[in-house]
Design an enzyme around this catalytic site. Sequence first.
Site, short mmCIF file in Angstrom:
data_model
loop_
_atom_site.label_atom_id
_atom_site.label_comp_id
_atom_site.label_asym_id
_atom_site.label_seq_id
_atom_site.Cartn_x
_atom_site.Cartn_y
_atom_site.Cartn_z
N CYS A 197 0.81 -1.22 0.00
CA CYS A 197 0.00 0.00 0.00
C CYS A 197 0.84 1.27 0.00
O CYS A 197 0.32 2.35 -0.25
CB CYS A 197 -0.94 0.00 1.19
N HIS B 121 -3.34 6.96 3.66
CA HIS B 121 -3.77 5.73 2.99
C HIS B 121 -5.17 5.38 3.47
O HIS B 121 -5.47 5.44 4.67
CB HIS B 121 -2.79 4.60 3.32
N ASN C 42 -10.18 -0.05 0.24
CA ASN C 42 -8.72 0.01 0.31
C ASN C 42 -8.15 -0.37 -1.07
O ASN C 42 -8.20 -1.53 -1.45
CB ASN C 42 -8.22 -0.96 1.39
#
Length: 322
Positions: free
Chosen positions: A113, A249, A279
Site C-alpha cells: 500500500c 492511505h 482500500n
Amino acid sequence: MTYSRIAGTGRYLPEKILTNADLEKIVDTTAEWIKTRTGVERRHCCAPDQTTSDMCVEAAKIAIDDAGINLSDIDMVVIGTTTPDLIFPNIATLVQHRLGIPACIAFSLEAACTGFIYALTTADKFIKADEAKCVLVIGAECLTKLVDWNDRNTCVLFGDGAGAVILKPSEKPGIISCHLGADGQYKDLLYYPVGPSKDLHKAGTDEVAIIMAGKEVFKVAVNMLGKVATQALESSGISKDELDWLIPHQANIRIIQATAKRLKIPMEKVVLTVQDHGNTSAASVPMALDVAVRDGRVKRDQLVLMEAFGGGFTWGSVLMRF
Ligand code: ACO
C-alpha cells in the site's frame, strides 16, 4: 537547488461498483458491519479481462492532460503496484508503450500500500539529481483479483483503481520532504502466499488468497502512520497547525481517525475516500489527492501531507506544497 512539484493529477476507477448490500449476498456479513467497522460503503472492481495497466493508462491520460504536457516531454515512468499485469516486462514499460511515450526510463516497484509514496519519493530523487525532467508517477492496484471472495475478513475491504501524477522540476517546493521505512519482521501479518519464485502454480486457485491478521495490522498501522507523519513535520520545522490537508492511505476509517487523533489534526483537514473506493492499496493516496484537487479542496501552494502503510510492513510520507 531544484525541487520537484506535481504539475497534474488523474485517476481511474473501474465501472463496476460493488456495494456493501451486494456483499451481503456473497458472504456472511451486513452492510452496517462493514460501514461501521471499516468505513467502506462501496468499492470499484476490475472486469475479469481488465488489467492494472488498463487502469494506469486511463489515469495517466487525465494527469498528462491536466499538466498540459506532451507525451514526448515524459522521460521517466514509475509505477507502484503489487498487482502488475505480468511478472515481466514490468508494467511501466507496458504503460509507456501503450500511451505512446517515447523510449525512456520505466520501472515499477512493489511496496504494497506504500507503493505510490515509494514511487513518488523515487521520482523526486531523480528530478533533484537532474536525471529526469518530467516523470509520470502512478499508484495502481487490482487487489480484488487476489482476495478470497469466501473470506469475509478480507473481501469486504479492498477495491481497484489507479491514481497518477506528473512530477516536474520547480524552483520552489513542491515536495518538501520524503520519509520511507520498512520492517520485514511483520511479514506474516499481511501477505499473499505465492509469487514468481514460490508456488506460482497455486496462484489464482482457491488455496491461496490475501492473509491478514486484521487487529495486529490495525495497531501497527496507527502507530507507524502517527510516527511517519510526526517525522515529516518535525524534520521540516512545520507545525501540524500549518498543514492544510492530511491525505492518508485509505485502509479503514478507524485507522484514519485514530491517526488523526494521535496527531491532533481535525478530521475536517483529512481527505477521505475510503467510503467510495475501499482500500485500493498503492492507488489510494494518489486517487484521494486527485479527488480533493478536482473538487476544489486542495489548492495550489497549500501544505499537504500524504502518508501510507502496507504489507511488509512498509510505510512512508511525502510533505509538499501542492
Ligand atoms: N462481517 C461481519 N463480521 C465480520 C466480518 C464481516 N465482514 N469480518 C470479521 N467479522 C467478525 C469476526 O469474525 C469477529 O467475529 P468473532 O468475534 O465472532 O470472532 C468479529 O467480526 C470482530 O472481528 P475483529 O477482527 O475484532 O474486527 P475488527 O473490529 O478488528 O475489524 C478489520 C476487522 C476491519 C479487518 C480491522 O481489524 C482492520 O481494519 N484492520 C486493518 C486491516 C487493514 O487495514 N489492512 C490493510 C492495511 S495495509 C494495506 O492496505 C495492504
